[in-house]
Design a protein around this motif. Structure first.
Motif, short mmCIF file in Angstrom:
data_model
loop_
_atom_site.label_atom_id
_atom_site.label_comp_id
_atom_site.label_asym_id
_atom_site.label_seq_id
_atom_site.Cartn_x
_atom_site.Cartn_y
_atom_site.Cartn_z
N VAL A 52 -63.72 35.80 -27.00
CA VAL A 52 -64.15 34.50 -26.48
C VAL A 52 -64.32 33.61 -27.69
CG1 VAL A 52 -65.88 33.20 -25.18
CG2 VAL A 52 -65.31 35.56 -24.50
N GLU A 53 -63.43 32.63 -27.84
CA GLU A 53 -63.45 31.78 -29.02
C GLU A 53 -64.60 30.76 -28.96
OE1 GLU A 53 -59.59 30.07 -29.80
OE2 GLU A 53 -58.65 32.03 -30.05
N GLU A 54 -64.74 30.01 -30.04
CA GLU A 54 -65.81 29.04 -30.19
C GLU A 54 -65.90 28.10 -28.99
OE1 GLU A 54 -67.43 26.00 -33.67
OE2 GLU A 54 -65.34 26.66 -33.68
N PHE A 55 -67.12 27.89 -28.51
CA PHE A 55 -67.44 27.03 -27.36
C PHE A 55 -66.88 27.57 -26.04
CE2 PHE A 55 -67.23 24.01 -31.03
CZ PHE A 55 -68.59 23.76 -31.13
N GLY A 56 -66.41 28.82 -26.02
CA GLY A 56 -66.01 29.41 -24.75
C GLY A 56 -67.22 29.52 -23.83
N HIS A 57 -66.97 29.41 -22.53
CA HIS A 57 -68.04 29.27 -21.55
C HIS A 57 -67.69 30.21 -20.39
CE1 HIS A 57 -71.13 26.41 -19.78
NE2 HIS A 57 -70.68 26.96 -18.67
N ILE A 58 -68.41 31.33 -20.29
CA ILE A 58 -68.10 32.36 -19.31
C ILE A 58 -69.17 32.34 -18.23
CG2 ILE A 58 -67.49 34.77 -18.97
CD1 ILE A 58 -65.75 33.22 -21.07
N GLY A 59 -68.80 31.90 -17.03
CA GLY A 59 -69.75 31.67 -15.94
C GLY A 59 -70.32 32.95 -15.35
N HIS A 60 -71.38 32.80 -14.61
CA HIS A 60 -72.13 33.90 -14.02
C HIS A 60 -71.21 34.88 -13.29
CE1 HIS A 60 -75.45 31.16 -14.75
NE2 HIS A 60 -74.92 30.29 -13.92
N GLY A 61 -71.38 36.16 -13.58
CA GLY A 61 -70.68 37.20 -12.84
C GLY A 61 -69.21 37.36 -13.14
N ALA A 62 -68.68 36.67 -14.14
CA ALA A 62 -67.26 36.80 -14.47
C ALA A 62 -66.98 38.15 -15.12
CB ALA A 62 -66.82 35.66 -15.39
N ILE A 63 -65.73 38.60 -14.99
CA ILE A 63 -65.28 39.84 -15.61
C ILE A 63 -64.11 39.53 -16.53
CG2 ILE A 63 -64.27 42.13 -15.23
CD1 ILE A 63 -65.64 42.13 -12.48
N LEU A 64 -64.22 39.91 -17.80
CA LEU A 64 -63.15 39.77 -18.77
C LEU A 64 -62.70 41.17 -19.17
CD1 LEU A 64 -64.59 37.06 -21.22
CD2 LEU A 64 -63.48 36.72 -19.00
N HIS A 65 -61.40 41.41 -19.11
CA HIS A 65 -60.90 42.74 -19.47
C HIS A 65 -59.68 42.60 -20.36
CE1 HIS A 65 -59.60 46.94 -19.08
NE2 HIS A 65 -60.86 47.16 -18.77
N GLY A 66 -59.87 42.87 -21.65
CA GLY A 66 -58.76 42.88 -22.59
C GLY A 66 -57.98 41.58 -22.63
N CYS A 67 -58.68 40.45 -22.73
CA CYS A 67 -58.03 39.14 -22.68
C CYS A 67 -58.52 38.27 -23.83
CB CYS A 67 -58.33 38.47 -21.34
SG CYS A 67 -60.10 38.27 -21.04
N ARG A 68 -57.96 37.06 -23.91
CA ARG A 68 -58.39 36.10 -24.93
C ARG A 68 -58.71 34.77 -24.25
NH1 ARG A 68 -57.73 36.55 -30.43
NH2 ARG A 68 -58.43 34.71 -31.55
N ILE A 69 -59.92 34.28 -24.51
CA ILE A 69 -60.37 32.99 -24.00
C ILE A 69 -60.40 32.05 -25.19
CG2 ILE A 69 -62.16 31.78 -22.72
CD1 ILE A 69 -60.87 34.25 -21.24
N ARG A 70 -59.53 31.07 -25.17
CA ARG A 70 -59.38 30.17 -26.31
C ARG A 70 -60.54 29.16 -26.40
NH1 ARG A 70 -55.29 32.07 -29.80
NH2 ARG A 70 -53.80 33.16 -28.48
N GLN A 95 -70.19 19.11 -22.19
CA GLN A 95 -71.62 18.85 -21.99
C GLN A 95 -72.33 20.11 -21.50
OE1 GLN A 95 -72.61 16.12 -18.81
NE2 GLN A 95 -74.58 15.62 -19.72
N GLY A 96 -71.71 20.81 -20.56
CA GLY A 96 -72.30 22.05 -20.06
C GLY A 96 -72.44 23.10 -21.15
N THR A 97 -71.42 23.21 -21.99
CA THR A 97 -71.48 24.18 -23.09
C THR A 97 -72.56 23.79 -24.10
OG1 THR A 97 -69.16 24.71 -22.78
CG2 THR A 97 -70.12 25.31 -24.90
N GLN A 98 -72.70 22.49 -24.36
CA GLN A 98 -73.74 22.03 -25.28
C GLN A 98 -75.12 22.41 -24.76
OE1 GLN A 98 -73.46 20.78 -28.36
NE2 GLN A 98 -75.69 20.82 -28.48
N GLN A 99 -75.31 22.37 -23.44
CA GLN A 99 -76.60 22.77 -22.88
C GLN A 99 -76.88 24.25 -23.16
OE1 GLN A 99 -76.20 21.39 -18.80
NE2 GLN A 99 -77.53 19.65 -19.26
#
Length: 199
Positions: A74-92, A154-158
């Motif tokens: 999960v790169e800088e300022f990535g924002h992963i919402g409640h209950g999400a599942i990440l499996h072997g991926c890249r979030i830019r 804005q959401g990520t800044q919070q």
């Protein structure tokens, strides 16, 4: 926080990150400065690594896992919402993964992109930068406009501010038994701080 080594590999957490005491980190996990890891999140790096970059957030009950010879990022300022599942991926950088979405093996979510809530990004999919993608499997609907990207930022800044608040003020307490007129509330916090409620 529950933090476990496996095969001698120990997680790394910046002292300027916040990891909730109920989150679990296992193995080859790196959490950089300014990152937020929410309650009941599980980051399990027992096969492949997990790297949460600076000022990213992984919210309540998220699951992050991988597979051998791959680092889930999960790169800088990535924002992963409640209950999400990440499996072997890249979030830019600056991408948002909506609540309860699933991002599968070797998929790549482009910079500034938003994946809508309850979406599934199939394995090896590439979602281009600055896009809105929805559905199962997720499809690109359109490009994001500047207003939407500003809303996301804005959401990520919070959450960056929440990291600082948690480091400074969060601690376990016993609940009060009576609601009194002088008890602090979230409204009193907003009155005394620059953080403003949405809406």
């Amino acid at each position: 926080m529950p933090c476990y080594a496996i095969d001698g590999v120990i997680p790394v957490v910046s002292p300027k990150a916040y990891v909730h005491p109920t989150a679990v980190l296992i193995g080859d996990v790196i959490v950089e400065e300014g990152a937020y890891i929410g309650p009941f999140a599980a980051l399990r790096a027992d096969f492949g690594g997990i790297h949460i970059h600076q000022n990213a957030n992984v919210q309540d009950s998220c699951i992050i896992h991988g597979f051998p010879n791959y680092v889930t990022v999960v790169e800088e300022f990535g924002h992963i919402g409640h209950g999400a599942i990440l499996h072997g991926c890249r979030i830019r950088k600056n991408a948002l993964i909506g609540m309860n979405s699933v991002i599968l093996d070797e998929s790549d979510i482009g910079e500034n992109t938003i994946i809508g809530a309850n979406s599934t990004v199939k394995a090896k999919a590439h979602i281009p930068a600055n896009s809105l993608a929805l559905g199962s499997p997720a499809q690109v609907i359109r490009a994001l406009d500047e207003k939407e990207m500003a809303w996301k930022s804005q959401g990520t800044q919070q959450y960056i501010e929440l990291t600082e608040r948690c480091i400074k003020t969060m601690h376990e307490v016993q609940p009060l038994t009576v609601n009194t007129s002088n008890r602090l509330t979230h409204e009193s916090f907003y009155v005394n701080h620059t953080l403003k409620p949405k809406g």
